[in-house]
Design an enzyme around this catalytic site. Structure first.
Site, PDB file in Angstrom:
ATOM      1  N   HIS A  36      -6.610  -7.021  -0.317  1.00 19.00           N
ATOM      2  CA  HIS A  36      -6.706  -5.600  -0.617  1.00 19.00           C
ATOM      3  C   HIS A  36      -5.843  -5.249  -1.822  1.00 19.00           C
ATOM      4  CE1 HIS A  36      -7.368  -5.939   3.841  1.00 19.00           C
ATOM      5  NE2 HIS A  36      -8.484  -5.347   3.458  1.00 19.00           N
ATOM      6  N   ASP A  47      -4.805 -12.505   3.891  1.00 20.25           N
ATOM      7  CA  ASP A  47      -6.016 -11.949   4.494  1.00 20.25           C
ATOM      8  C   ASP A  47      -7.270 -12.210   3.661  1.00 20.25           C
ATOM      9  OD1 ASP A  47      -4.914 -10.300   2.597  1.00 20.25           O
ATOM     10  OD2 ASP A  47      -4.934  -8.490   3.825  1.00 20.25           O
ATOM     11  N   HIS A  71       0.816  -1.222   0.000  1.00 21.08           N
ATOM     12  CA  HIS A  71       0.000   0.000   0.000  1.00 21.08           C
ATOM     13  C   HIS A  71       0.850   1.272   0.000  1.00 21.08           C
ATOM     14  CE1 HIS A  71      -3.722  -2.096   0.393  1.00 21.08           C
ATOM     15  NE2 HIS A  71      -3.494  -2.549   1.620  1.00 21.08           N
ATOM     16  N   ASP A 117      -3.113 -10.545  -2.239  1.00 19.32           N
ATOM     17  CA  ASP A 117      -3.656  -9.995  -0.994  1.00 19.32           C
ATOM     18  C   ASP A 117      -5.124  -9.619  -1.222  1.00 19.32           C
ATOM     19  OD1 ASP A 117      -2.393  -8.547   1.720  1.00 19.32           O
ATOM     20  OD2 ASP A 117      -4.188  -7.550   0.977  1.00 19.32           O
TER      21      ASP A 117
END
Length: 465
Positions: free
Chosen positions: A283, A368, A244, A281
């Site tokens: 996200h 996740d 990120h 991931d």
């Protein structure tokens, strides 16, 4: 009291180093023998003292970072065990034994748990890497049980500010370093505009170490691929995560873009021009996305839950300028699981990688998307992660001489995180999956496969394959 710090990079228009300068360096500078990694398997005696930390019943030994970490120096472990030594210093080779070259390893890994970078009760806490290491030991997936099949890289230097500067803006890097004095005084600070992302007095040094671990694994894999047609798969068990972190600052628990830094390093130091990045991931890896959005030589492919943090990664975000078409975002509907991801891998990831023809594959391995993870609502299982690890390993073997490095990103349920990483190790080793013993199918519900098929067809149309 916690403080919020505004770093200069987040308020300025300063950009990361120009791509043109980097490209010229890559094209014109040959790889000197002095920076080619020596792959060694040897026993090293104690060098540094350890501190012991206990967290949730997990006791680990951890290096005193403030005393022993210095930029541009080799990083040495104090434990006596098999190691790979990777020298990525530009100036000289480090004189170490070279008579025991470990070419038979199947998995190599490096751990940088960042014990000082921690906020109590935060999902991205310092329990994550120790939990993984404990599970690997418990499930007999370490060198203690597997011999030279599994090797830990223990000697690596932290990344330099030049390494970090290949992706991130100078004002952000220097601002974060200066903020460490305030973090030391306050105990914990938050970086303004970052999600928020916290920092402690050791955050700067520990993020350099995390990035350095990834860089050293690139060195190790490249060195092994020069002497073996079946080099080991590498896994950087590091934190804080990185995908990120945008070029101008921190974001979403991430401080520096570990995988992006390694990609630039692979290009610059090893001449591996074409880098294929897979991000599974839950996200969207917006930082990696942004770092290479205009770069035709780095293909970024992200699968993530539609509508999840940070709200980026739309299907029509495909890159721009010279990089148009080298970014592929595939947002999966909530509830997508093993069948959806297997279909995505076969119908999207494989043909994309085959068409791109990479020199190395890097993986943002976020765990996740597991159905037990608290921060999203996909329903991957440990079996899904076994499939991904096994399939990506084979893809790398088919396309780029087996050169492949995984980087830990998300994963916040310690049990599902640890078991899923262990399944990845089993896949790398060629062991059978234990997913049937670890997963409880009663938690699963029907996947939205019709929606998944529609999004896959749309992606194929946009990217013409």
């Amino acid at each position: 009291m916690n403080s919020v710090v505004s770093l200069p990079a987040m308020m300025s228009a300063a950009a990361a180093p120009p791509l043109a300068n980097f490209t010229a360096t890559t094209a014109s500078r040959p790889i000197a023998p002095s920076i080619q990694c020596s792959l060694l398997f040897y026993v090293r005696h104690h060098v540094y003292s350890h501190k012991k930390y206990s967290k949730n019943g997990i006791t680990i030994k951890y290096r005193d970072l403030l005393k022993h970490i210095r930029p541009e120096k080799g990083y040495s472990s104090t434990s006596v065990r098999g190691t790979i030594y990777c020298s990525n210093q530009k100036e000289r080779d480090v004189g170490l034994p070279s008579d025991h070259i470990a070419v038979g390893a199947k998995v190599i890994y490096a751990a940088a748990p960042a014990m000082g970078h921690n906020q109590e009760s935060h999902p991205e806490c310092n329990s994550r890497v120790p939990a993984i290491l404990t599970t690997l030991e418990k499930m007999k997936l370490t060198s203690k049980f597997r011999g030279s099949d599994v090797v830990e890289v223990q000697n690596f230097r932290p990344a330099t500010t030049d390494d970090i500067g290949s992706v991130h803006a100078g004002p952000y890097i220097s601002g974060l370093e200066k903020a460490m004095d305030q973090a030391s005084e306050k105990g914990l600070i938050f970086i303004d505009g970052s999600g928020p992302t916290y920092a402690t007095a050791t955050t700067f040094q520990e993020t350099l170490l995390a990035a350095g671990a990834g860089i050293s694994l690139v060195d190790s894999v490249v060195a092994a691929s020069r002497v073996s047609k079946d080099p080991p798969v590498a896994f950087a068990l590091i934190r804080p995560p990185g995908h990120h972190a945008v070029p101008k600052g921190a974001m979403g628990f991430c401080v520096f873009g570990n995988i992006a830094i390694a990609a630039r390093y692979a290009q610059r130091m090893h001449g591996l021009k074409r880098v294929f990045i897979i991000d599974f991931d839950v996200h969207h890896g917006n930082g990696t996305n942004d770092a290479f959005y205009e770069d035709p030589d780095i293909f970024f492919l992200s699968t993530h839950q539609a509508g999840s943090y940070p709200g980026t990664g739309k299907i029509d975000q495909v890159g721009s300028g010279n990089g148009e078409g080298s970014t592929l975002n595939l947002p999966l509907p909530g509830g997508s699981g093993d069948t959806a991801m297997r279909t995505v891998f076969d119908e999207v990831i494989v043909p994309c990688a085959q068409r791109f023809k990479p020199d190395i594959i890097l993986v943002s391995a976020g765990y996740d998307a597991h159905l037990l993870d608290p921060l999203a609502s996909l329903q991957f299982t440990t079996g899904t992660y076994y499939m991904l690890a096994s399939s990506i390993k084979q893809l790398a073997k088919d396309l780029c001489g087996g050169r492949c490095v995984f980087f830990l990103e998300g994963g916040y349920n310690l049990s599902s995180l640890s078991n899923s990483v262990a399944e990845s190790f089993r896949a790398f080793l060629g062991d059978r999956s234990l997913a049937s013993e670890l997963d409880d199918p009663s938690y699963l519900h029907e996947e939205p496969l019709k929606k998944v098929k529609q999004i896959i067809e749309k992606v194929k149309h946009i990217h013409s394959f």
